[in-house]
Motif scaffolding. Structure first.
Motif, PDB file in Angstrom:
ATOM      1  N   ARG A  93       1.104  -1.630   0.235  1.00 29.30           N
ATOM      2  CA  ARG A  93       0.710  -0.075   0.036  1.00 29.30           C
ATOM      3  C   ARG A  93       0.646   1.032  -0.267  1.00 29.30           C
ATOM      4  NH1 ARG A  93      -3.499  -4.256  -1.204  1.00 29.30           N
ATOM      5  NH2 ARG A  93      -4.927  -3.908   0.161  1.00 29.30           N
ATOM      6  N   GLY A  94       0.266   2.351   0.999  1.00 25.32           N
ATOM      7  CA  GLY A  94       1.344   2.908   0.821  1.00 25.32           C
ATOM      8  C   GLY A  94       0.194   4.296   1.573  1.00 25.32           C
ATOM      9  N   VAL A  95       0.371   5.627   1.165  1.00 27.07           N
ATOM     10  CA  VAL A  95      -0.051   6.536   1.711  1.00 27.07           C
ATOM     11  C   VAL A  95      -0.120   7.757   0.882  1.00 27.07           C
ATOM     12  CG1 VAL A  95       2.459   8.118   2.317  1.00 27.07           C
ATOM     13  CG2 VAL A  95       0.712   8.688   4.049  1.00 27.07           C
ATOM     14  N   ILE A  96      -1.715   8.249   0.866  1.00 31.13           N
ATOM     15  CA  ILE A  96      -1.870   9.559   0.530  1.00 31.13           C
ATOM     16  C   ILE A  96      -1.937  11.310   1.127  1.00 31.13           C
ATOM     17  CG2 ILE A  96      -4.051  11.064  -0.636  1.00 31.13           C
ATOM     18  CD1 ILE A  96      -5.557   8.402  -0.992  1.00 31.13           C
ATOM     19  N   HIS A  97      -0.631  11.646   1.404  1.00 31.18           N
ATOM     20  CA  HIS A  97       0.562  12.166   1.745  1.00 31.18           C
ATOM     21  C   HIS A  97      -0.671  13.823   1.224  1.00 31.18           C
ATOM     22  CE1 HIS A  97       2.642  16.088  -0.316  1.00 31.18           C
ATOM     23  NE2 HIS A  97       2.405  15.639  -1.466  1.00 31.18           N
ATOM     24  N   SER A  98      -0.505  15.068   2.506  1.00 34.91           N
ATOM     25  CA  SER A  98      -0.666  16.401   2.795  1.00 34.91           C
ATOM     26  C   SER A  98      -2.204  15.823   2.403  1.00 34.91           C
ATOM     27  CB  SER A  98      -0.779  17.005   1.382  1.00 34.91           C
ATOM     28  OG  SER A  98      -0.171  18.577   1.735  1.00 34.91           O
ATOM     29  N   PHE A  99      -3.336  15.222   3.226  1.00 32.95           N
ATOM     30  CA  PHE A  99      -4.934  15.043   2.264  1.00 32.95           C
ATOM     31  C   PHE A  99      -5.400  15.754   3.057  1.00 32.95           C
ATOM     32  CE2 PHE A  99      -8.626  12.958   2.717  1.00 32.95           C
ATOM     33  CZ  PHE A  99      -8.423  12.601   2.074  1.00 32.95           C
ATOM     34  N   SER A 100      -6.723  16.062   1.709  1.00 31.04           N
ATOM     35  CA  SER A 100      -6.806  17.326   1.716  1.00 31.04           C
ATOM     36  C   SER A 100      -7.966  17.284   0.958  1.00 31.04           C
ATOM     37  CB  SER A 100      -6.425  18.782   1.569  1.00 31.04           C
ATOM     38  OG  SER A 100      -6.009  18.352   0.000  1.00 31.04           O
ATOM     39  N   SER A 101      -8.332  15.905   0.456  1.00 29.79           N
ATOM     40  CA  SER A 101      -9.473  15.240  -0.444  1.00 29.79           C
ATOM     41  C   SER A 101     -10.868  15.066   0.863  1.00 29.79           C
ATOM     42  CB  SER A 101      -9.137  14.064  -1.588  1.00 29.79           C
ATOM     43  OG  SER A 101      -8.243  14.491  -1.683  1.00 29.79           O
ATOM     44  N   GLY A 102     -11.663  14.248  -0.513  1.00 31.09           N
ATOM     45  CA  GLY A 102     -13.099  13.950   0.505  1.00 31.09           C
ATOM     46  C   GLY A 102     -12.927  13.088   0.938  1.00 31.09           C
ATOM     47  N   LEU A 103     -13.862  12.689   2.368  1.00 35.17           N
ATOM     48  CA  LEU A 103     -14.212  11.460   2.943  1.00 35.17           C
ATOM     49  C   LEU A 103     -14.426  10.457   2.667  1.00 35.17           C
ATOM     50  CD1 LEU A 103     -16.125  13.064   6.320  1.00 35.17           C
ATOM     51  CD2 LEU A 103     -13.902  12.762   5.965  1.00 35.17           C
TER      52      LEU A 103
END
Length: 275
Positions: free
Chosen positions: A163-173
């Motif tokens: 897997r991994g990371v969605i960084h700087s998360f600011s997307s929708g829930l």
């Protein structure tokens, strides 16, 4: 805010791993000072992020030179039109270095549209395949592209055990929930301290602490109370403080778990460690 009003940077008992910044954006003579300032506030390790064919070598050189610095290899969606088979082969070749801990920063950005969207999707998918082949996690950038991001990730889940990371998360829930259900992590930075970033704080609130990472994305997104200055890993304690407040956790408990999360994702070579 005046200098007199700015708080000193807190120093906590537990060490911190800075999971996303751009050390190569610093002038060479500023890098040593930045690394020392980070160590002074408890930052134990730093991951500096590749974004283009032009800085693949640069971030790797910094990581090779500095014991406590690691790096990624990948091409950001802004630079997708500079990606080629040759660049993909370079990323694949460099991924074997023990200092390379992930493929990234890769993904989609439909806010700025610096690259054609179809090209972004193709380049993103190609680099997900490289990560799968190299048995590395991914560091993902996603902005205003939630539907396509979810669709592409869904197509590649079976081939991405780390897997991994969605960084700087600011997307929708909705994207947050999909990513968390799929066992990705979410990375949070200084945006969590911004007055108008309620969406980011809502994402923090729904993220299990075992799937949460701390970052700065320096030199961008400097947290309050130093917003307006160039960011650096030394400011990550302010991010940790705010996240701990939102999660209603003692700061040492949060830092301990985020440290474990960072170790598990980036510094373990066994896929089973991510499960």
């Amino acid at each position: 805010m005046s200098k007199k009003q700015r708080r000193e940077i807190p120093r906590f008992a537990h060490p911190i791993i800075e999971t996303h910044c751009h050390l190569d954006y610093l002038e060479a003579d500023a890098l040593a000072d930045e690394l020392q300032s980070a160590r002074d506030v408890g930052v134990e390790r730093i991951i500096t992020i590749a974004v283009s064919p032009d800085n693949l070598d640069t971030v790797r050189a910094i990581a090779q030179r500095e014991d406590r610095v690691f790096c990624t290899q990948g091409v950001h969606p802004h630079e997708a039109e500079a990606y080629s088979v040759e660049v993909g082969n370079r990323i694949r070749d460099f991924a074997s270095s023990t200092k390379v801990v992930a493929i990234g920063e890769i993904g989609l950005d439909y806010y700025y549209d610096h690259a054609d969207r179809a090209v972004q999707r193709r380049v993103f998918a190609d680099q997900l395949a490289i990560a799968a082949d190299c048995d590395l996690p991914v560091v993902i950038h996603s902005r205003d592209a939630d539907d396509d991001m979810q669709s592409i990730l869904a197509e590649h889940l079976e081939s991405l055990p780390k897997r991994g990371v969605i960084h700087s998360f600011s997307s929708g829930l909705s994207l947050a929930e999909f990513a968390l259900d799929a066992n990705f992590m979410l990375g949070f930075n200084g945006m969590v301290t911004f007055n108008r970033a309620d969406n980011v704080r809502e994402a923090v609130a729904i993220t299990p602490v075992k799937q949460l990472l701390l970052e700065t994305d320096a030199p961008y997104l400097t947290p309050v109370p130093y917003r307006g200055r160039s960011n650096g890993p030394r400011y990550i304690p302010f991010v940790a403080e705010k996240v701990a407040e939102i999660k209603d956790l003692p700061i040492d408990d949060l830092l301990r778990q985020c440290y474990v999360n960072s170790e598990r994702l980036f510094f373990s070579r066994s896929a089973e460690a991510i499960a």
